[in-house]
Design a protein around this motif. Sequence first.
Motif, short mmCIF file in Angstrom:
data_model
loop_
_atom_site.label_atom_id
_atom_site.label_comp_id
_atom_site.label_asym_id
_atom_site.label_seq_id
_atom_site.Cartn_x
_atom_site.Cartn_y
_atom_site.Cartn_z
N CYS A 80 1.01 -1.19 0.00
CA CYS A 80 -0.21 -0.23 -0.10
C CYS A 80 0.91 1.49 0.53
O CYS A 80 1.60 0.91 0.64
CB CYS A 80 -0.84 -0.15 1.29
N VAL A 98 0.11 -6.53 2.44
CA VAL A 98 -1.29 -6.91 3.00
C VAL A 98 -2.20 -7.69 4.21
O VAL A 98 -0.84 -8.56 4.57
CB VAL A 98 -2.13 -8.09 1.88
N SER A 99 -2.42 -6.56 4.69
CA SER A 99 -3.28 -7.00 6.31
C SER A 99 -2.43 -6.32 6.89
O SER A 99 -3.29 -6.72 8.26
CB SER A 99 -3.95 -8.74 6.39
N LYS A 101 -1.31 -3.59 9.89
CA LYS A 101 -2.00 -2.78 10.55
C LYS A 101 -1.38 -1.38 11.60
O LYS A 101 -0.26 -2.16 11.31
CB LYS A 101 -3.22 -2.97 11.52
N GLN A 119 -6.00 -0.50 7.50
CA GLN A 119 -5.34 -1.85 7.06
C GLN A 119 -4.66 -1.60 5.54
O GLN A 119 -5.67 -1.47 5.41
CB GLN A 119 -6.73 -3.29 7.42
N CYS A 120 -4.54 -2.49 5.56
CA CYS A 120 -4.13 -2.69 4.24
C CYS A 120 -4.22 -3.41 3.73
O CYS A 120 -4.16 -4.71 3.68
CB CYS A 120 -2.46 -2.70 4.03
N LEU A 121 -5.23 -3.22 2.30
CA LEU A 121 -6.37 -4.18 1.67
C LEU A 121 -5.17 -4.81 0.85
O LEU A 121 -4.88 -4.04 0.27
CB LEU A 121 -7.22 -3.46 1.01
N ASN A 123 -6.36 -4.50 -2.65
CA ASN A 123 -6.27 -4.17 -3.61
C ASN A 123 -5.25 -2.53 -3.77
O ASN A 123 -5.64 -1.57 -4.01
CB ASN A 123 -7.81 -2.97 -4.16
N TRP A 126 -5.83 2.06 1.74
CA TRP A 126 -6.12 1.85 3.38
C TRP A 126 -7.83 1.84 3.84
O TRP A 126 -7.81 2.72 3.11
CB TRP A 126 -4.89 2.78 4.12
N MET A 127 -7.74 1.27 5.02
CA MET A 127 -9.06 0.97 4.60
C MET A 127 -9.39 0.76 6.87
O MET A 127 -8.45 -0.16 6.87
CB MET A 127 -10.16 -0.20 4.23
#
Length: 256
Positions: A80, A98-99, A101, A119-121, A123, A126-127
């Motif tokens: 990300c 990925v995943s 935090k 959290q890094c997704l 795609n 960040w979400m």
Amino acid sequence: MVFRFVCYLVVVWLISASDESCPEVPAVENGIIVIEETEGQILGTCVCIKGYHLVGEKTFVCNASTEWNAPVPTCRPGHCPDPVLVNGEPSSLDPVSVSDKITFKCNEHYILKGSSWSQCLANHTWMPPLPVCKSRDCGPPGNPAHGYFEGKDFNSGSTITYHCEDRYHLVGTRDQQCIDGEWSSALPVCELIQEAPKPTPQTEFEKALFAFQENKELCKAIENFVQRLKENGLTMEELKYSLEIKKVELEAKMLS
């Protein structure tokens, strides 16, 4: 290591050599660029390998002047984008997978607006979205129409007071305080004070005539009647005129 080396060199052209009228695209380290012709345009697309994220535009087009409309993007370490927090800092600046935090903390005199973690997704986003650090101080408050405020200190904890011009009254909160970068209440408004309609002489005469209903003694009623006329600045001539108007109004009602 072999895969990274190959990806560093690969620029795939999916158009014929005779159609190549655009400048050659440089290879992107840790990424693959595909050049193809679509809908009459030459389109470039960049994809980063696993463990890297794209910086710049993913797609770019060769325009009519045979130039690319955007710089070639790059691929940077981390799945990300780097978490940037102005006036604050994330818990880690290392490349993320990925995943992963991370948490956020603002500098002194700043307050966090948004989520304190993200959290890094898969795609490459960040979400929840990255937060911002906002100053605890407030900006200058607004002025309502026909009003103003008193107070020069807009720092956290300071208080201002709103006032209205003459003939206007305040609707809303008069005293407001700066709390964590925001004023404690919405901007008040100044409304025009509606003046009560002035009584007409005819109405005052009618009130004076009540003296005859309130007193059975004629002399006492006349005395009260004259006194009320004086209190309202009325004369007998005006009384006569008012009674004539009343007579005309009654006659008109009887004929209608």
